[in-house]
Scaffold this motif. Structure first.
Motif, PDB file in Angstrom:
ATOM      1  N   SER A   1     -36.734   9.300  29.098  1.00 30.74           N
ATOM      2  CA  SER A   1     -35.559   8.968  28.288  1.00 30.74           C
ATOM      3  C   SER A   1     -35.140  10.146  27.408  1.00 30.74           C
ATOM      4  O   SER A   1     -33.952  10.317  27.105  1.00 30.74           O
ATOM      5  N   GLU A   2     -36.096  10.999  26.995  1.00 34.73           N
ATOM      6  CA  GLU A   2     -35.760  12.166  26.182  1.00 34.73           C
ATOM      7  C   GLU A   2     -35.000  13.217  26.983  1.00 34.73           C
ATOM      8  O   GLU A   2     -34.192  13.970  26.443  1.00 34.73           O
ATOM      9  N   GLU A   3     -35.242  13.257  28.289  1.00 35.47           N
ATOM     10  CA  GLU A   3     -34.660  14.319  29.112  1.00 35.47           C
ATOM     11  C   GLU A   3     -33.329  13.921  29.752  1.00 35.47           C
ATOM     12  O   GLU A   3     -32.678  14.744  30.384  1.00 35.47           O
ATOM     13  N   THR A   4     -32.943  12.665  29.609  1.00 33.21           N
ATOM     14  CA  THR A   4     -31.708  12.206  30.264  1.00 33.21           C
ATOM     15  C   THR A   4     -30.588  12.109  29.237  1.00 33.21           C
ATOM     16  O   THR A   4     -30.323  11.055  28.679  1.00 33.21           O
ATOM     17  N   ASP A   5     -29.924  13.249  28.979  1.00 30.99           N
ATOM     18  CA  ASP A   5     -28.860  13.265  27.974  1.00 30.99           C
ATOM     19  C   ASP A   5     -27.545  13.809  28.534  1.00 30.99           C
ATOM     20  O   ASP A   5     -26.663  14.215  27.792  1.00 30.99           O
ATOM     21  N   ASP A   6     -27.400  13.827  29.869  1.00 36.19           N
ATOM     22  CA  ASP A   6     -26.174  14.333  30.492  1.00 36.19           C
ATOM     23  C   ASP A   6     -25.164  13.190  30.563  1.00 36.19           C
ATOM     24  O   ASP A   6     -24.951  12.578  31.613  1.00 36.19           O
ATOM     25  N   LEU A   7     -24.526  12.900  29.423  1.00 38.50           N
ATOM     26  CA  LEU A   7     -23.644  11.736  29.340  1.00 38.50           C
ATOM     27  C   LEU A   7     -22.349  11.935  30.123  1.00 38.50           C
ATOM     28  O   LEU A   7     -21.784  10.968  30.639  1.00 38.50           O
ATOM     29  N   GLU A   8     -21.854  13.157  30.212  1.00 37.21           N
ATOM     30  CA  GLU A   8     -20.621  13.387  30.974  1.00 37.21           C
ATOM     31  C   GLU A   8     -20.828  13.041  32.443  1.00 37.21           C
ATOM     32  O   GLU A   8     -19.982  12.400  33.076  1.00 37.21           O
ATOM     33  N   ARG A   9     -21.954  13.464  32.980  1.00 39.05           N
ATOM     34  CA  ARG A   9     -22.251  13.157  34.378  1.00 39.05           C
ATOM     35  C   ARG A   9     -22.429  11.650  34.564  1.00 39.05           C
ATOM     36  O   ARG A   9     -21.984  11.068  35.561  1.00 39.05           O
ATOM     37  N   ALA A  10     -23.062  11.008  33.587  1.00 37.20           N
ATOM     38  CA  ALA A  10     -23.263   9.561  33.663  1.00 37.20           C
ATOM     39  C   ALA A  10     -21.928   8.820  33.595  1.00 37.20           C
ATOM     40  O   ALA A  10     -21.693   7.866  34.345  1.00 37.20           O
ATOM     41  N   ASP A  11     -21.028   9.275  32.699  1.00 37.92           N
ATOM     42  CA  ASP A  11     -19.724   8.630  32.585  1.00 37.92           C
ATOM     43  C   ASP A  11     -18.917   8.791  33.870  1.00 37.92           C
ATOM     44  O   ASP A  11     -18.213   7.867  34.300  1.00 37.92           O
ATOM     45  N   ALA A  12     -19.010   9.956  34.490  1.00 40.03           N
ATOM     46  CA  ALA A  12     -18.270  10.193  35.732  1.00 40.03           C
ATOM     47  C   ALA A  12     -18.806   9.298  36.846  1.00 40.03           C
ATOM     48  O   ALA A  12     -18.036   8.752  37.639  1.00 40.03           O
ATOM     49  N   ALA A  13     -20.130   9.142  36.888  1.00 41.23           N
ATOM     50  CA  ALA A  13     -20.727   8.267  37.901  1.00 41.23           C
ATOM     51  C   ALA A  13     -20.313   6.819  37.673  1.00 41.23           C
ATOM     52  O   ALA A  13     -20.003   6.086  38.618  1.00 41.23           O
ATOM     53  N   HIS A  14     -20.297   6.398  36.409  1.00 36.39           N
ATOM     54  CA  HIS A  14     -19.886   5.030  36.094  1.00 36.39           C
ATOM     55  C   HIS A  14     -18.436   4.774  36.487  1.00 36.39           C
ATOM     56  O   HIS A  14     -18.099   3.682  36.968  1.00 36.39           O
ATOM     57  N   ALA A  15     -17.590   5.757  36.296  1.00 40.14           N
ATOM     58  CA  ALA A  15     -16.175   5.609  36.631  1.00 40.14           C
ATOM     59  C   ALA A  15     -15.969   5.352  38.124  1.00 40.14           C
ATOM     60  O   ALA A  15     -14.946   4.799  38.526  1.00 40.14           O
ATOM     61  N   ASN A  16     -16.925   5.774  38.934  1.00 45.08           N
ATOM     62  CA  ASN A  16     -16.825   5.577  40.379  1.00 45.08           C
ATOM     63  C   ASN A  16     -17.404   4.251  40.856  1.00 45.08           C
ATOM     64  O   ASN A  16     -17.383   3.966  42.053  1.00 45.08           O
ATOM     65  N   THR A  17     -17.939   3.444  39.936  1.00 43.23           N
ATOM     66  CA  THR A  17     -18.465   2.140  40.329  1.00 43.23           C
ATOM     67  C   THR A  17     -17.343   1.104  40.349  1.00 43.23           C
ATOM     68  O   THR A  17     -16.302   1.285  39.711  1.00 43.23           O
ATOM     69  N   GLY A  18     -17.565   0.038  41.079  1.00 47.54           N
ATOM     70  CA  GLY A  18     -16.558  -1.014  41.156  1.00 47.54           C
ATOM     71  C   GLY A  18     -17.176  -2.292  41.678  1.00 47.54           C
ATOM     72  O   GLY A  18     -18.402  -2.385  41.825  1.00 47.54           O
ATOM     73  N   PRO A  19     -16.354  -3.279  41.993  1.00 52.70           N
ATOM     74  CA  PRO A  19     -16.877  -4.587  42.412  1.00 52.70           C
ATOM     75  C   PRO A  19     -17.802  -4.524  43.625  1.00 52.70           C
ATOM     76  O   PRO A  19     -18.735  -5.309  43.731  1.00 52.70           O
TER      77      PRO A  19
END
Length: 512
Positions: A83-101
């Motif tokens: 959890s300390e090493e996972t701070d790449d929020l931009e990459r996470a937000d971009a991945a989330h934007a590609n999710t859907g139903p």
């Protein structure tokens, strides 16, 4: 576990919760290896590196990251470090934007009646539509955030989809019950219910069976469970009517008013809700009506009506099982459940559907008479015999029904007054007489050949997880038990019967 699953689903990585029993109870780890081969995980998590060392060693490979919360072994990292090493929020937000139903959220494995576990694809649409259907069925969930005290495992759709997601959806509280419906652990459940009175309580029939004696003799526990309760819910297997009546009685003692008792029906493939009870019912067996957005079609099959389902909550199929995925649906696209149902009132569908057993479990006697296995099992268990924990119905190709009985060790101890092992207790005259009396009582109400039990055999060995005879929630797999214990079924029907076979309606001669 929860944080990892939610984080994975947030960025479109499917989570695959796996039964701890496949790692800790299984001797051959076959199911665990099969699951790893099917999904090829990039990360695997276990709570304790020492406790899960054997399982982790069996599936370790160079490209697999192993994460544990405590006691890491060689090559493993701790959850805190991850959890300390996972701070790449931009990459996470971009991945989330590609999710859907239609993004794959989970793969839940279910063993089914035969073979290795099947990986059921659960999409985001399935999970979300199910929670919306629940919210519309039970409006009281919006009145106050739900409070759950729950032991049901997250690798099953009941605990992991229905209950866990319900708490998230309504901003409620989930207290993880570290007890279980088993000797030595049910006491922890009782303590947890006292400490955290729930507003909803979910359990399987076996759980209520084990908890009821505590509720009946402990006023403080009754108040803890029932005082704030909006709903008492059972699912996963049919609830015997005698347990329903006892639950109603203890609830009335605690509240002074009736309690809303409900059930539902579904499967891992339906994430899980298809039907639900949202109206008062006065006896067990009714599974409600189709939840909002769901449809049920009753199709004649082998003398019953098979329930088939359609809706936004139905799986697209199984992971890397194209033939199974196609076979799961009929020509019109309805999911084939293999479960049977009938209307509680043929003249008024609003009164709900009654669960009518698994079609694959039913069989014919030599007379050509169909035996409804589910109905026989539930009615026999409803005798309330303290020596019987569960039973399996046999008799395919035979002249009469027979049962393989899994004895209740605590019940046998109470009857005999001695803490002996099961191999001793099943031969005890008191235990045998109690079982015979219960089954004879059942036979007086069910005299027809399609329901009457002619003989019984008390088993010594409990149902085996590795053989698929039981799940870690305590559900007995009828077909697997009959297949694995074919020699005992043959013994049950051998002529002349051996001394350990209980023949009902017959008085044995003194020399036997």
């Amino acid at each position: 576990n929860a944080l990892l699953q939610l984080a994975a689903m947030q960025v479109g990585v499917p989570a695959v919760p796996v039964s701890p029993a496949y790692s800790l109870v299984s001797q051959d780890l076959v199911n665990l290896r099969h699951i790893v081969q099917r999904v090829a995980p990039g990360l695997v998590y276990a709570a304790d590196g020492v406790r899960y060392a054997r399982a982790l060693a069996a599936i370790t490979r160079p490209d697999l990251t192993a994460v544990v919360s405590s006691d890491p072994g060689p090559g493993q990292i701790t959850f805190n470090k991850l959890s300390e090493e996972t701070d790449d929020l931009e990459r996470a937000d971009a991945a989330h934007a590609n999710t859907g139903p239609h993004t794959l959220a989970k793969i839940l494995f279910t063993s089914g009646s035969t073979g290795l576990p099947k990986g059921v694809l659960n999409t985001q649409r399935m999970l979300c539509s199910n929670q919306q259907a629940i919210a519309q069925s039970w409006p009281f969930l919006r009145a106050r955030p739900p409070v759950l005290v729950d032991w049901l495992p997250w690798h099953h759709t009941f605990g992991g989809n229905h209950n866990f997601n319900m708490v998230l959806y309504h901003g409620g509280s989930l207290y993880i019950d570290d007890g279980k419906p088993a000797p030595g652990l049910i006491e922890r459940t009782a303590e947890n219910l006292r400490a955290h009175p729930p507003t909803l309580y979910f359990n399987v029939p076996r759980g209520f069976d084990v908890l009821l004696p505590y509720l009946e003799r402990d006023a403080g526990l009754r108040v803890g469970l029932f005082e704030q309760l909006d709903l008492l819910f059972y699912a996963g297997a049919a609830l015997p009517q005698h347990l329903w009546a006892r639950l109603e009685a203890v609830a009335l003692r605690a509240r002074g008013a009736p309690l809303f008792m409900a059930s539902a029906w579904g499967a891992t493939e339906t994430s899980p809700l298809i039907t639900t009870v949202h109206f008062p019912i006065d006896h067990a067996g009714i599974i409600g009506l189709p939840a909002p957005g769901c449809e049920v079609k009753l199709v004649p099959r082998e003398g019953k009506l098979e329930m088939r389902a359609r809706g936004p909550n139905i799986t697209p199929g199984y992971v890397r099982e194209p033939e199974l995925s196609i076979a799961a649906f009929d020509e019109d696209g309805w999911y084939i459940t293999g479960d049977a149902g009938r209307l509680a009132d043929p003249c008024d569908p609003r009164k709900g559907i009654v669960f009518d057993g698994r079609i694959a479990e039913d069989f014919k006697l030599t007379s050509g008479t169909w035996v409804n296995v589910g109905a026989v099992r539930i009615a026999a268990l409803a005798t309330g015999c303290s020596a019987i924990q569960d039973l399996v119905v046999a008799g395919e190709g035979q002249a009469e029904i027979g049962v393989l009985v899994f004895p209740s060790l605590p019940g046998c101890h109470a009857l005999t007054g001695r803490p002996a092992a099961l191999d001793v207790l099943v031969a005890d005259a008191v235990v045998r007489a109690e079982v015979i009396a219960a089954l004879e009582s059942y036979n007086t109400e069910h005299a027809g050949s399609s329901r009457r039990i002619g003989r019984a055999l008390l088993l010594v060995d409990p149902p085996a997880l590795d053989a698929g005879e039981i799940t870690d929630k305590g559900y007995i797999n009828q077909r697997a038990v009959l297949r694995q214990r074919a020699a005992l079924v043959a013994k049950l029907y051998a002529e002349p019967p051996s001394d350990d076979v209980l023949v009902l309606g017959v008085t044995r001669s003194p020399e036997r």
